[in-house]
Design a protein around this motif. Structure first.
Motif, PDB file in Angstrom:
ATOM      1  N   MET A 161       0.824  -1.203   0.000  1.00  0.00           N
ATOM      2  CA  MET A 161       0.000   0.000   0.000  1.00  0.00           C
ATOM      3  C   MET A 161       0.863   1.260   0.000  1.00  0.00           C
ATOM      4  SD  MET A 161      -3.045  -1.090  -0.291  1.00  0.00           S
ATOM      5  CE  MET A 161      -4.123   0.281   0.115  1.00  0.00           C
ATOM      6  N   ARG A 162       2.010   1.217   0.705  1.00  0.00           N
ATOM      7  CA  ARG A 162       2.915   2.378   0.660  1.00  0.00           C
ATOM      8  C   ARG A 162       3.445   2.596  -0.749  1.00  0.00           C
ATOM      9  NH1 ARG A 162       4.665   0.272   5.664  1.00  0.00           N
ATOM     10  NH2 ARG A 162       6.411  -0.784   4.659  1.00  0.00           N
ATOM     11  N   GLN A 163       3.805   1.480  -1.420  1.00  0.00           N
ATOM     12  CA  GLN A 163       4.284   1.583  -2.795  1.00  0.00           C
ATOM     13  C   GLN A 163       3.192   2.139  -3.707  1.00  0.00           C
ATOM     14  OE1 GLN A 163       7.356   1.032  -4.040  1.00  0.00           O
ATOM     15  NE2 GLN A 163       6.600   1.690  -6.045  1.00  0.00           N
ATOM     16  N   SER A 169       0.874   9.179  -5.967  1.00  0.00           N
ATOM     17  CA  SER A 169       1.354  10.556  -5.762  1.00  0.00           C
ATOM     18  C   SER A 169       2.168  11.033  -6.966  1.00  0.00           C
ATOM     19  CB  SER A 169       2.211  10.617  -4.489  1.00  0.00           C
ATOM     20  OG  SER A 169       1.440  10.300  -3.349  1.00  0.00           O
ATOM     21  N   LYS A 170       3.012  10.152  -7.509  1.00  0.00           N
ATOM     22  CA  LYS A 170       3.812  10.537  -8.680  1.00  0.00           C
ATOM     23  C   LYS A 170       2.917  10.762  -9.900  1.00  0.00           C
ATOM     24  CE  LYS A 170       7.982   8.096  -7.165  1.00  0.00           C
ATOM     25  NZ  LYS A 170       8.927   6.980  -7.440  1.00  0.00           N
ATOM     26  N   ALA A 171       1.898   9.892 -10.060  1.00  0.00           N
ATOM     27  CA  ALA A 171       1.028  10.004 -11.226  1.00  0.00           C
ATOM     28  C   ALA A 171       0.193  11.278 -11.191  1.00  0.00           C
ATOM     29  CB  ALA A 171       0.108   8.780 -11.313  1.00  0.00           C
ATOM     30  N   LEU A 172      -0.098  11.773  -9.978  1.00  0.00           N
ATOM     31  CA  LEU A 172      -0.974  12.942  -9.833  1.00  0.00           C
ATOM     32  C   LEU A 172      -0.210  14.191  -9.411  1.00  0.00           C
ATOM     33  CD1 LEU A 172      -3.971  11.195  -8.010  1.00  0.00           C
ATOM     34  CD2 LEU A 172      -3.727  11.676 -10.450  1.00  0.00           C
ATOM     35  N   GLN A 216      -5.905   9.535 -14.825  1.00  0.00           N
ATOM     36  CA  GLN A 216      -4.539   9.174 -14.438  1.00  0.00           C
ATOM     37  C   GLN A 216      -4.547   8.275 -13.207  1.00  0.00           C
ATOM     38  OE1 GLN A 216      -1.678  12.375 -14.298  1.00  0.00           O
ATOM     39  NE2 GLN A 216      -2.628  13.454 -15.992  1.00  0.00           N
ATOM     40  N   LEU A 217      -5.457   8.546 -12.274  1.00  0.00           N
ATOM     41  CA  LEU A 217      -5.614   7.651 -11.131  1.00  0.00           C
ATOM     42  C   LEU A 217      -6.045   6.264 -11.605  1.00  0.00           C
ATOM     43  CD1 LEU A 217      -5.823   7.010  -8.109  1.00  0.00           C
ATOM     44  CD2 LEU A 217      -8.140   7.967  -8.145  1.00  0.00           C
TER      45      LEU A 217
END
Length: 319
Positions: A161-163, A169-172, A216-217
């Protein structure tokens, strides 16, 4: 890349506008079932967490019992050694008294037999205690191994889940500062999008910028098929006075959650069984509704991502 996504999304938008009322109703029913399933999974997660705590408590109690058994065994050994010493002394006394009268010899012989009987009883008690201690140790080792396996699975789920949170976060990144946040709490990931990013006031139609964020999500979620996806719509406490077809804020929040689900469903790699839409209305605020800033934070969509717990459930059933 964005132009290409928009071109690909236009046919799906045209198709979705032609969906019949019957099909829409069926979809809403499916969403309701998925919502129920998600609640069951949440209940299972709470139950599994409670069971994990219970197992940890059982492990502590077994450890205490084991320590107590070791203490009792050591005491039995000390008593056994003391009895052997007494026996040795009695044998010496017996040999010394053997020269005396037959009456004294008889008394000492009787006492010696009694001590021998006591010694045998202590030996039997020590053997029984050693067996009980070994059984307790084996059970403790088995429980410890199962608890360790369960903790490893839970730790693995947390790491996954952390990954996933970092990937989202990077995608958004492009939407940071535009009313979008990504957090990890209680083993789940919460992607919160304020209405200013998604909807016009009183509307449940997603704007261009909001659609890009949701798409994107969706691209990230498509690569994680073992995640349950709950989309919750939230409003402030200002009574809804828009479209007469809606009954109020609760209805509006449900419409908005469903609109996000529909965009995610445009991605064929996302399993619709993993999607649930829910309207929370004004009843789960994250800020005060007494000022405009707080009300703006409360008007939001929350995408809640939960790992599936089949593997943890199997381990608990094996305990």
């Amino acid at each position: 890349m964005y132009k290409r996504l928009i071109v690909l999304a236009l046919p799906f938008c045209l198709l979705s506008s032609c969906v019949s009322k019957k099909l829409y109703t069926e979809l809403e029913d499916k969403y309701a079932n998925l919502k129920k399933e998600n609640r069951n999974l949440s209940d299972q997660l709470e139950s599994l967490s409670t069971e994990n705590n219970r197992l940890s408590n059982d492990l502590d109690q077994l450890q205490m019992a084991y320590d107590q058994a070791v203490k009792e065994r050591d005491q039995l050994r000390a008593d056994y050694a003391a009895s052997q010493s007494n026996l040795k002394n009695l044998k010496a006394s017996y040999e010394a008294l053997e020269k005396n009268s037959s009456e004294e010899i008889s008394k000492n012989s009787q006492k010696n037999r009694e001590l021998l009987a006591q010694l045998e009883a202590k030996e039997q008690a020590l053997a029984a205690e050693s067996e009980r201690l070994n059984n307790l140790k084996n059970e403790l080792e088995k429980r410890s191994q199962r608890v360790a396996e369960l903790e490893n699975v839970i730790a693995s789920k947390d790491a996954e889940m952390r990954q996933l949170k970092d990937t989202i976060s990077k995608a958004l990144t492009n939407f940071e500062g535009k009313g979008l946040t990504v957090e990890q709490r209680n083993g789940k990931i919460y992607v919160s999008m304020e209405n200013k990013l998604l909807f016009q006031s009183g509307s449940w139609s997603v704007g261009t910028e909001g659609r890009k964020a949701v798409q994107q999500l969706g691209n990230v979620l498509a690569d994680n098929p073992d995640i349950s996806i709950l989309i919750e719509g939230h409003t402030d406490n200002v009574p809804y006075k828009g479209n007469a077809q809606l009954s109020g804020n609760w209805d509006l929040s449900t419409k908005r959650a469903t609109a996000i689900v529909n965009i995610l469903r445009e991605n064929n790699a996302i399993n619709p069984k993993n999607l649930t839409a829910a309207g929370r209305g004004e009843y789960a605020p994250i800020a005060s509704n007494d000022d405009a800033e707080g009300r703006a934070k409360n008007r939001r969509i929350e995408v809640i991502l939960t790992p599936k717990l089949d593997e943890i459930s199997k381990l608990l059933n094996d305990l």
